[in-house]
Write a protein that holds these residues in place. Structure first.
Motif, PDB file in Angstrom:
ATOM      1  N   ILE A 199     -10.304 -54.258   0.733  1.00 30.87           N
ATOM      2  CA  ILE A 199      -9.908 -54.200  -0.684  1.00 30.87           C
ATOM      3  C   ILE A 199     -10.698 -55.310  -1.364  1.00 30.87           C
ATOM      4  O   ILE A 199     -10.757 -56.438  -0.877  1.00 30.87           O
ATOM      5  CB  ILE A 199      -8.387 -54.332  -0.872  1.00 30.87           C
ATOM      6  CG1 ILE A 199      -7.814 -55.502  -0.081  1.00 30.87           C
ATOM      7  CG2 ILE A 199      -7.701 -53.027  -0.479  1.00 30.87           C
ATOM      8  CD1 ILE A 199      -6.360 -55.807  -0.411  1.00 30.87           C
TER       9      ILE A 199
ATOM     10  N   THR B  42     -20.113 -49.935   1.510  1.00 32.83           N
ATOM     11  CA  THR B  42     -19.009 -49.657   2.441  1.00 32.83           C
ATOM     12  C   THR B  42     -18.176 -48.476   1.947  1.00 32.83           C
ATOM     13  O   THR B  42     -17.729 -47.637   2.746  1.00 32.83           O
ATOM     14  CB  THR B  42     -18.090 -50.895   2.557  1.00 32.83           C
ATOM     15  OG1 THR B  42     -18.890 -52.061   2.617  1.00 32.83           O
ATOM     16  CG2 THR B  42     -17.202 -50.813   3.765  1.00 32.83           C
TER      17      THR B  42
ATOM     18  N   ASP C  46      -7.987 -56.423  -4.171  1.00 33.15           N
ATOM     19  CA  ASP C  46      -7.327 -57.646  -3.718  1.00 33.15           C
ATOM     20  C   ASP C  46      -7.124 -58.494  -4.975  1.00 33.15           C
ATOM     21  O   ASP C  46      -8.092 -58.981  -5.550  1.00 33.15           O
ATOM     22  CB  ASP C  46      -8.303 -58.329  -2.734  1.00 33.15           C
ATOM     23  CG  ASP C  46      -7.662 -59.415  -1.919  1.00 33.15           C
ATOM     24  OD1 ASP C  46      -6.516 -59.785  -2.218  1.00 33.15           O
ATOM     25  OD2 ASP C  46      -8.323 -59.903  -0.971  1.00 33.15           O
TER      26      ASP C  46
HETATM   27  O1  ME8 Z   1     -13.778 -60.087   1.255  1.00 33.55           O
HETATM   28  N1  ME8 Z   1     -23.904 -56.165   2.393  1.00 33.55           N
HETATM   29  O2  ME8 Z   1     -13.529 -58.857  -0.670  1.00 33.55           O
HETATM   30  P1  ME8 Z   1     -15.006 -58.811  -1.260  1.00 33.55           P
HETATM   31  C1  ME8 Z   1     -23.015 -55.324   2.888  1.00 33.55           C
HETATM   32  N2  ME8 Z   1     -10.949 -59.182  -0.616  1.00 33.55           N
HETATM   33  N3  ME8 Z   1     -21.732 -55.238   2.452  1.00 33.55           N
HETATM   34  C2  ME8 Z   1     -21.355 -56.028   1.442  1.00 33.55           C
HETATM   35  C3  ME8 Z   1     -22.262 -56.942   0.852  1.00 33.55           C
HETATM   36  C4  ME8 Z   1     -23.603 -56.978   1.358  1.00 33.55           C
HETATM   37  N4  ME8 Z   1     -24.542 -57.777   0.871  1.00 33.55           N
HETATM   38  N5  ME8 Z   1     -21.599 -57.601  -0.111  1.00 33.55           N
HETATM   39  C5  ME8 Z   1     -20.329 -57.125  -0.119  1.00 33.55           C
HETATM   40  C6  ME8 Z   1     -13.076 -59.538   0.410  1.00 33.55           C
HETATM   41  N6  ME8 Z   1     -20.159 -56.187   0.804  1.00 33.55           N
HETATM   42  C7  ME8 Z   1     -11.595 -59.437   0.610  1.00 33.55           C
HETATM   43  C8  ME8 Z   1     -11.328 -58.344   1.632  1.00 33.55           C
HETATM   44  S1  ME8 Z   1      -9.703 -56.814   3.059  1.00 33.55           S
HETATM   45  C9  ME8 Z   1      -8.171 -56.909   3.629  1.00 33.55           C
HETATM   46  C10 ME8 Z   1      -9.896 -58.146   1.959  1.00 33.55           C
HETATM   47  C11 ME8 Z   1     -18.910 -55.416   1.050  1.00 33.55           C
HETATM   48  O3  ME8 Z   1     -14.868 -58.280  -2.650  1.00 33.55           O
HETATM   49  C12 ME8 Z   1     -18.519 -55.438   2.517  1.00 33.55           C
HETATM   50  O4  ME8 Z   1     -17.666 -54.358   2.760  1.00 33.55           O
HETATM   51  O5  ME8 Z   1     -15.702 -60.096  -1.066  1.00 33.55           O
HETATM   52  C13 ME8 Z   1     -17.740 -56.731   2.600  1.00 33.55           C
HETATM   53  O6  ME8 Z   1     -16.962 -56.805   3.779  1.00 33.55           O
HETATM   54  C14 ME8 Z   1     -16.926 -56.637   1.340  1.00 33.55           C
HETATM   55  O7  ME8 Z   1     -17.845 -56.059   0.383  1.00 33.55           O
HETATM   56  C15 ME8 Z   1     -16.359 -57.943   0.833  1.00 33.55           C
HETATM   57  O8  ME8 Z   1     -15.716 -57.686  -0.393  1.00 33.55           O
END
Ligand code: ME8
Length: 639
Positions: free
Chosen positions: A11, A25, A50
């Motif tokens: 999230i 993703t 989130d």
């Molecule tokens: O971590 N390459 O949220 P977030 C690949 N809220 N995937 C990427 C990326 C990149 N350069 N940048 C972002 C959080 N992602 C928490 C998660 S879950 C219970 C809580 C994607 O908004 C990838 O899926 O920072 C990564 O894990 C996620 O965005 C992180 O999103």
């Protein structure tokens, strides 16, 4: 009947705008859910936002809004982006929803009442000591500091102690290790599995389960002065969304009886592979079956970040490439599961090569020929055509292996297998040259070739549906196909289309895009090609043109207009690719002396390297090569 499958994305934080990292993703999860459904499997696909924590509270404050007003506004950006990208999630979970909060309270209470495997309380109270920035109103880690100061407030943080509840992580690590080693908890790819086992080996400390100073969060039922730590809150989304705490039947179906797959990038490995399983074990719940952590990507070789100002908005990509083009481009950059680079600078070239040329052209040239030669009705099949059996075998194999790839998260391979059918169909079409059959009066044979091509396209429209659902529906509409036959079973049948089916071609499925160079050139000319600026002599003189002889010539696989030529320019031998295949057969051009521009940058055309360009004159449907009038040595310069 295989178990239903429950697929989740992380999230995403609402204090960030959706960017192509989030999109990557989410598109992958959408694709997996759609693919499993094609195979007849029930799937539930979850995503969400989130919304608690100090960062969100700060972002709201900065915009002069209450926290919930801010979340209500930004969550729409995520929802709209997913709609724009044709993401079809089954549920969208917000951590500020009553449903989620109720569920977090339930899991916290369950953990509060639980004992560790060695009989201690899972949750205990203690003191957290850390570096607190009053400007940010949060604890900072050593890593976040610059020269010992908070980077945002340029102040040294204070050492502060606050009461926290702790989760006894250490007591669960041996159990988690055993489940990973037995395969009950599958962590993929292998490199990430090793990383998790390595972390367990470092005997991690217990983690704070609550915070005293963070007020924007879920209050603990057993101590309202504390709110749940954002990760405890966030991880619980995977069960709150499917009814933990308010809908037992749905929860049992999608958590207890389904295969549970969490998808994310490797950045949040520790929370998902250690904290989450430990929390579930403490609450007496089953663990997920698979946690797949794909790579983290850079953009054109650079790290992507808010502060770097190079985050790409997926909505902008959709404006240029459409939802389907964007989905395709993002997922075909590098193998899913490893770190890679998203080559934005190559997007237009790749879109034109794969989608406009290979796939789009195939559909339009096949459909056009059916329309003009068979009155728009699908002709009769023929089983006796050169290359047909090979094409059928390839389609059958690709159908089987693409789903096998999907089951192992090899998304790029699944797409590539399908694009191989496209390339093979182009070759089958070119090799059989149905346009010649028309002239030679072999109409049945021509019909058979076109029928087979339509069948291959139909199969591709099923296998690429999870990647490009809208465009595949458009292609299916050419053959009057609806969604009822969108199944892998149907993709396994060749000769499924009914002869006589009306074939109708609308607009081009993947219109060719202008490359940046062409756009810039058009702009420089004020958008008017005919008003091309005049060259001065020195500009013209920069082009080096030389006499060359063609040594070898052959067609370029899958490209009906191209010939690959080996040429001799006196001082060296080279390879060039020329768009003359419709006018010169390879045997005709072999041996000819021609004029070639020899100081062009090397280019790759349809996967074939070209080091030069031959000169030809064209008007309407006539094209002639420019040839030297007289016996000049090879390499002689043209001026
Ligand atoms: O971590 N390459 O949220 P977030 C690949 N809220 N995937 C990427 C990326 C990149 N350069 N940048 C972002 C959080 N992602 C928490 C998660 S879950 C219970 C809580 C994607 O908004 C990838 O899926 O920072 C990564 O894990 C996620 O965005 C992180 O999103």
């Amino acid at each position: 009947m295989p178990k239903p499958i429950f697929i989740t994305t992380p999230i995403y934080y609402v204090n960030d705008k959706p960017h192509i990292g989030h999109a990557y993703t989410t598109i992958a999860a959408d694709l997996l859910a759609r693919y499993h459904r094609l195979a007849g499997r029930e799937a539930f696909f979850l995503t969400g936002t989130d919304e608690h924590g100090s960062k969100v509270a700060e972002a709201a404050r900065a915009q002069g809004m209450s926290e919930i007003e801010f979340c209500d506004k930004t969550v729409e950006t995520f929802k709209n982006t997913w709609k724009t990208l044709s993401i079809e999630n089954d549920y969208f979970i917000r951590t500020t929803s009553d449903r989620h909060i109720k569920s977090v309270c339930k899991i916290l209470d369950a953990m509060r009442a639980a004992k560790t495997p060695d009989g201690q309380d899972v949750i205990y109270s203690g003191y957290y000591e850390g570096l607190y920035c009053t400007g940010c109103e949060k604890f900072l880690t050593e890593k976040e500091l610059e020269d010992g100061k908070c980077p945002d407030h340029q102040k040294e943080p204070e050492k502060l102690k606050e009461k926290n509840y702790f989760f006894r992580l250490s007591a669960f690590l041996p159990g988690i290790k055993a489940k990973i080693e037995s395969g009950e908890l599958q962590i993929l790819p292998e490199e990430r599995r090793r990383e998790v086992l390595g972390l367990i080996g470092q005997s991690l400390p217990d983690f704070s389960l609550s915070r005293e100073k963070v007020t924007w969060g879920v209050p603990l039922s057993f101590d309202e002065s504390q709110s749940a730590y954002v990760w405890v809150d966030a991880l619980s989304n995977y069960i709150s969304a499917i009814g933990y705490g308010d809908d037992e039947k749905t929860f049992n179906k999608w958590w207890k009886s389904a295969e549970v797959v969490h998808l994310m990038a490797k950045d949040i490995l520790k929370f998902h592979c250690l904290y989450w399983p430990a929390m579930l074990m403490a609450a007496g719940l089953k663990l997920p079956d698979t946690i797949f952590l794909h790579g983290y990507f850079t953009v054109d070789g650079k790290k992507m970040g808010k502060s770097l100002g190079n985050q790409i908005d997926p909505n902008e990509m959709v404006t240029q490439f459409g939802a389907d083009g964007t989905r395709y481009l993002l997922l075909t950059q590098y193998p899913f599961g490893i770190d890679g680079d998203i080559k934005v600078s190559q997007f237009v070239t790749q879109y034109n090569a794969d989608l406009a040329n290979d796939l789009g052209n195939l559909v339009s040239r096949v459909a056009k020929m059916v329309i003009s030669n068979f009155d728009g009705k699908l002709p009769q099949p023929s089983r006796d055509l050169p290359g047909l059996q090979e094409l059928m075998d390839l389609a059958e194999k690709a159908t089987e292996s693409s789903y096998a790839h999907i089951k192992h998260f090899r998304i790029g391979n699944a797409i590539n297998e399908t694009m191989n059918i496209v390339r093979a169909t182009n070759k089958f079409f070119d090799d059989n040259a149905p346009w010649k059959m028309a002239k030679e009066g072999k109409k049945d044979q021509m019909g058979g070739v076109l029928y087979a091509c339509c069948e291959a396209i139909r199969i591709v429209s099923i296998l690429l549906f999870p990647v490009m659902p809208n465009k595949m529906r458009e292609i299916r509409a050419v053959f009057a196909l609806d969604d009822s036959t969108l199944t892998l079973v149907s993709a396994q049948r060749f000769f499924d289309l009914q002869p006589g089916t009306p074939v109708k071609l609308g607009e081009s499925v993947f219109p060719r895009l202008q490359t940046k160079k062409k756009q810039d050139a058009a702009k420089a000319k004020g958008g008017d090609e005919s008003a091309a600026g005049l060259l001065d002599i020195s500009e013209f003189a920069r082009a080096r043109m030389q006499v060359a002889q063609v040594l070898e010539a052959e067609r370029v696989e899958g490209a009906d207009k191209l010939l690959k030529l080996q040429i001799d320019i006196g001082s060296e031998k080279r390879q060039i690719v020329a768009g003359v295949a419709e006018y010169y057969a390879p045997e005709q051009i072999k041996g000819m002396k021609i004029i070639v521009v020899t100081n062009l940058k090397s280019a790759v055309i349809r996967g074939v390297e070209s080091n030069g360009m031959l000169l030809a004159a064209k008007k309407g449907k006539n094209l002639c090569l420019l040839v030297p009038d007289g016996d000049l040595p090879l390499g002689a310069k043209v001026s």
